[in-house]
Motif scaffolding. Structure first.
Motif, PDB file in Angstrom:
ATOM      1  N   SER A 281      -6.715   8.468 -43.639  1.00 33.16           N
ATOM      2  CA  SER A 281      -5.803   7.256 -44.474  1.00 33.16           C
ATOM      3  C   SER A 281      -5.392   6.474 -43.480  1.00 33.16           C
ATOM      4  O   SER A 281      -5.564   5.248 -43.053  1.00 33.16           O
ATOM      5  CB  SER A 281      -4.825   7.560 -45.009  1.00 33.16           C
ATOM      6  OG  SER A 281      -3.440   8.134 -44.674  1.00 33.16           O
ATOM      7  N   PHE A 282      -5.819   7.408 -41.795  1.00 33.68           N
ATOM      8  CA  PHE A 282      -5.021   7.130 -40.280  1.00 33.68           C
ATOM      9  C   PHE A 282      -6.015   6.423 -39.646  1.00 33.68           C
ATOM     10  O   PHE A 282      -5.520   5.417 -38.629  1.00 33.68           O
ATOM     11  CB  PHE A 282      -4.181   7.808 -39.523  1.00 33.68           C
ATOM     12  CG  PHE A 282      -3.348   7.935 -39.911  1.00 33.68           C
ATOM     13  CD1 PHE A 282      -2.065   7.285 -39.040  1.00 33.68           C
ATOM     14  CD2 PHE A 282      -2.777   9.354 -41.078  1.00 33.68           C
ATOM     15  CE1 PHE A 282      -0.499   7.689 -39.892  1.00 33.68           C
ATOM     16  CE2 PHE A 282      -1.937   8.758 -41.605  1.00 33.68           C
ATOM     17  CZ  PHE A 282      -0.351   8.493 -41.251  1.00 33.68           C
ATOM     18  N   CYS A 283      -7.378   6.497 -39.969  1.00 38.10           N
ATOM     19  CA  CYS A 283      -8.797   5.817 -38.946  1.00 38.10           C
ATOM     20  C   CYS A 283      -9.386   4.900 -39.830  1.00 38.10           C
ATOM     21  O   CYS A 283      -8.957   4.139 -40.715  1.00 38.10           O
ATOM     22  CB  CYS A 283     -10.233   6.865 -40.103  1.00 38.10           C
ATOM     23  SG  CYS A 283     -10.121   8.765 -39.557  1.00 38.10           S
ATOM     24  N   ASP A 284     -10.432   3.914 -38.549  1.00 38.84           N
ATOM     25  CA  ASP A 284     -10.226   2.446 -38.833  1.00 38.84           C
ATOM     26  C   ASP A 284     -11.819   2.698 -40.319  1.00 38.84           C
ATOM     27  O   ASP A 284     -11.569   1.516 -40.869  1.00 38.84           O
ATOM     28  CB  ASP A 284     -11.591   2.754 -37.941  1.00 38.84           C
ATOM     29  CG  ASP A 284     -10.497   1.924 -36.341  1.00 38.84           C
ATOM     30  OD1 ASP A 284      -9.046   1.726 -36.282  1.00 38.84           O
ATOM     31  OD2 ASP A 284     -10.853   2.975 -35.593  1.00 38.84           O
ATOM     32  N   ARG A 285     -11.987   3.524 -40.472  1.00 38.08           N
ATOM     33  CA  ARG A 285     -13.184   3.959 -41.222  1.00 38.08           C
ATOM     34  C   ARG A 285     -13.748   4.754 -41.841  1.00 38.08           C
ATOM     35  O   ARG A 285     -13.313   6.172 -41.357  1.00 38.08           O
ATOM     36  CB  ARG A 285     -14.351   3.255 -40.681  1.00 38.08           C
ATOM     37  CG  ARG A 285     -15.855   3.092 -41.681  1.00 38.08           C
ATOM     38  CD  ARG A 285     -16.985   1.870 -40.961  1.00 38.08           C
ATOM     39  NE  ARG A 285     -17.310   2.415 -39.784  1.00 38.08           N
ATOM     40  CZ  ARG A 285     -18.196   3.111 -39.949  1.00 38.08           C
ATOM     41  NH1 ARG A 285     -19.106   3.057 -40.228  1.00 38.08           N
ATOM     42  NH2 ARG A 285     -18.622   3.162 -38.217  1.00 38.08           N
ATOM     43  N   VAL A 286     -13.904   4.902 -43.402  1.00 40.69           N
ATOM     44  CA  VAL A 286     -14.107   6.986 -43.971  1.00 40.69           C
ATOM     45  C   VAL A 286     -14.994   6.432 -44.664  1.00 40.69           C
ATOM     46  O   VAL A 286     -15.910   5.606 -45.641  1.00 40.69           O
ATOM     47  CB  VAL A 286     -12.537   6.512 -44.917  1.00 40.69           C
ATOM     48  CG1 VAL A 286     -13.367   8.001 -45.285  1.00 40.69           C
ATOM     49  CG2 VAL A 286     -11.525   6.868 -44.244  1.00 40.69           C
ATOM     50  N   ILE A 287     -16.327   7.386 -44.155  1.00 41.47           N
ATOM     51  CA  ILE A 287     -17.151   7.297 -45.233  1.00 41.47           C
ATOM     52  C   ILE A 287     -17.416   8.441 -45.904  1.00 41.47           C
ATOM     53  O   ILE A 287     -17.199   9.471 -45.949  1.00 41.47           O
ATOM     54  CB  ILE A 287     -18.596   7.649 -44.037  1.00 41.47           C
ATOM     55  CG1 ILE A 287     -18.184   6.701 -42.841  1.00 41.47           C
ATOM     56  CG2 ILE A 287     -20.089   8.558 -44.485  1.00 41.47           C
ATOM     57  CD1 ILE A 287     -19.799   7.018 -41.342  1.00 41.47           C
ATOM     58  N   LEU A 288     -17.833   8.398 -47.214  1.00 38.59           N
ATOM     59  CA  LEU A 288     -18.002   9.097 -48.352  1.00 38.59           C
ATOM     60  C   LEU A 288     -19.141   9.975 -48.577  1.00 38.59           C
ATOM     61  O   LEU A 288     -20.038   9.344 -48.765  1.00 38.59           O
ATOM     62  CB  LEU A 288     -17.420   8.675 -49.781  1.00 38.59           C
ATOM     63  CG  LEU A 288     -15.610   7.788 -49.394  1.00 38.59           C
ATOM     64  CD1 LEU A 288     -15.214   7.442 -50.863  1.00 38.59           C
ATOM     65  CD2 LEU A 288     -15.096   9.198 -49.600  1.00 38.59           C
ATOM     66  N   LEU A 289     -19.585  10.744 -48.441  1.00 35.07           N
ATOM     67  CA  LEU A 289     -20.809  11.541 -48.762  1.00 35.07           C
ATOM     68  C   LEU A 289     -20.738  13.109 -49.791  1.00 35.07           C
ATOM     69  O   LEU A 289     -19.897  13.090 -50.805  1.00 35.07           O
ATOM     70  CB  LEU A 289     -20.911  13.301 -47.886  1.00 35.07           C
ATOM     71  CG  LEU A 289     -21.558  12.704 -46.266  1.00 35.07           C
ATOM     72  CD1 LEU A 289     -21.589  13.814 -45.504  1.00 35.07           C
ATOM     73  CD2 LEU A 289     -22.312  11.142 -45.312  1.00 35.07           C
ATOM     74  N   LYS A 290     -22.153  12.326 -50.678  1.00 34.72           N
ATOM     75  CA  LYS A 290     -21.925  12.532 -51.952  1.00 34.72           C
ATOM     76  C   LYS A 290     -23.805  13.224 -52.088  1.00 34.72           C
ATOM     77  O   LYS A 290     -24.248  12.631 -51.807  1.00 34.72           O
ATOM     78  CB  LYS A 290     -21.629  11.787 -53.365  1.00 34.72           C
ATOM     79  CG  LYS A 290     -22.313  12.482 -54.386  1.00 34.72           C
ATOM     80  CD  LYS A 290     -22.129  11.515 -55.928  1.00 34.72           C
ATOM     81  CE  LYS A 290     -22.573  11.514 -56.501  1.00 34.72           C
ATOM     82  NZ  LYS A 290     -23.078  10.180 -57.740  1.00 34.72           N
ATOM     83  N   ASP A 291     -23.864  14.492 -52.206  1.00 28.46           N
ATOM     84  CA  ASP A 291     -24.616  15.350 -52.623  1.00 28.46           C
ATOM     85  C   ASP A 291     -25.799  15.114 -51.445  1.00 28.46           C
ATOM     86  O   ASP A 291     -26.550  14.851 -51.215  1.00 28.46           O
ATOM     87  CB  ASP A 291     -25.713  14.577 -54.055  1.00 28.46           C
ATOM     88  CG  ASP A 291     -25.276  15.405 -54.937  1.00 28.46           C
ATOM     89  OD1 ASP A 291     -24.076  16.687 -55.325  1.00 28.46           O
ATOM     90  OD2 ASP A 291     -24.824  14.522 -56.137  1.00 28.46           O
ATOM     91  N   GLY A 292     -25.462  15.063 -50.232  1.00 27.31           N
ATOM     92  CA  GLY A 292     -26.608  14.484 -49.277  1.00 27.31           C
ATOM     93  C   GLY A 292     -26.316  13.099 -48.651  1.00 27.31           C
ATOM     94  O   GLY A 292     -27.851  12.831 -47.492  1.00 27.31           O
ATOM     95  N   THR A 293     -26.556  12.119 -49.149  1.00 27.05           N
ATOM     96  CA  THR A 293     -25.898  10.891 -48.614  1.00 27.05           C
ATOM     97  C   THR A 293     -24.964  10.174 -48.325  1.00 27.05           C
ATOM     98  O   THR A 293     -23.927  10.586 -48.950  1.00 27.05           O
ATOM     99  CB  THR A 293     -26.926  10.074 -50.478  1.00 27.05           C
ATOM    100  OG1 THR A 293     -26.197  10.151 -51.310  1.00 27.05           O
ATOM    101  CG2 THR A 293     -28.591  10.643 -50.405  1.00 27.05           C
ATOM    102  N   VAL A 294     -24.797   9.364 -48.967  1.00 29.86           N
ATOM    103  CA  VAL A 294     -24.047   7.896 -47.795  1.00 29.86           C
ATOM    104  C   VAL A 294     -23.280   7.228 -49.398  1.00 29.86           C
ATOM    105  O   VAL A 294     -24.224   6.325 -49.494  1.00 29.86           O
ATOM    106  CB  VAL A 294     -23.749   6.911 -47.042  1.00 29.86           C
ATOM    107  CG1 VAL A 294     -22.466   6.294 -47.050  1.00 29.86           C
ATOM    108  CG2 VAL A 294     -24.167   7.815 -45.282  1.00 29.86           C
TER     109      VAL A 294
END
Length: 254
Positions: free
Chosen positions: A211-224
């Motif tokens: 939550s302190f990051c500028d951006r968060v990338i969520l991965l699911k099953d090897g994809t964004v």
């Protein structure tokens, strides 16, 4: 700064092939603090290992893929060239600190320069600046066994910056820490970003840290699955993250 395009990675176990990364596309801009989150098996650690070139990604005519750091394509580089990039252009922070027990904290911070045989005055001055910046000046002559986990990890963050790298790759940096120590480490990353324009790419399970990051990338099953930008206070961003993680997990379970 960092560009990952059409990244694929699979493993073969016997006659069975398991696809772990399925065409990942992402970028990290200079001075950005980005986290990658996702359930176990989503490909987070594999992605980090591919970016650091500790494991090769899959390449074919239909899925060539590429990883570019600071204008240099990493695939196909000779082992000695890759080793130089890892030591001079990439800083690493691991869950288990990876400090050397026989060296003081100050000496541990200087290890990347020691490896290069280049512990000159500028390196010593930077080490002193880093211990002050991260609030660990009082323990710089102590040994790892004499300090707390949070202090060890802040020392590891300082070590990752001693070469002024293009990017820091952090693998679950708060995974072994209590909440107070976790916050101190994340604040250390924040200070590195604000005071040194550091670029940080962090794999984590910790929504508080993310939550302190500028951006968060969520991965699911090897994809964004989703990319989320923080637009306000970290508390509101953590709630937003948890909502998307819950929705993602429900889709995985269904």
């Amino acid at each position: 700064m960092l560009y990952v395009k059409n990244l694929h990675k699979s493993y073969e176990v016997g006659k069975t092939k398991y696809q772990v990364l399925k065409g990942i596309d992402l970028h990290v801009a200079k001075g950005e603090f980005v986290a990658v989150m996702g359930p176990s098996g989503s490909g987070k650690t594999t992605l980090l290992n591919c970016i650091s070139c500790y494991i090769p990604f899959d390449k074919s005519e239909t899925s060539p893929g590429s990883i570019t750091l600071g204008g240099t394509k990493l695939a196909g580089l000779r082992p000695d060239a890759l080793a130089k990039i890892r030591n001079t252009q990439i800083g690493f922070v691991f869950q288990d600190f990876m400090l050397l027990d026989g060296l003081t904290i100050r000496e541990n911070i200087l290890v990347p320069r020691i490896i290069q045989g280049a512990v000159e005055k500028d390196a010593e001055m930077l080490a002193d600046e880093l211990v002050s910046l991260f609030g660990i000046k009082h323990i710089m002559e102590k040994y790892p066994a004499e300090i707390s986990g949070g202090e060890k990890q802040r020392a590891a963050v300082a070590r990752s910056l001693i070469n002024n790298p293009l990017i820091i790759l952090a693998d679950e940096p708060t995974g072994n820490l209590d909440s107070k120590s976790s916050r101190a480490v994340i604040e250390a990353f924040g200070n590195a970003k604000e005071k040194m324009d550091a670029t940080i790419f962090m794999v984590t399970h910790d929504s508080f840290a993310a939550s302190f990051c500028d951006r968060v990338i969520l991965l699911k099953d090897g994809t964004v699955y989703k990319q989320l930008e923080r637009k306000g206070e970290h508390g509101a961003f953590q709630d937003e993250l948890l909502g998307f993680i819950k929705a993602m997990n429900q889709e995985v379970a269904s």
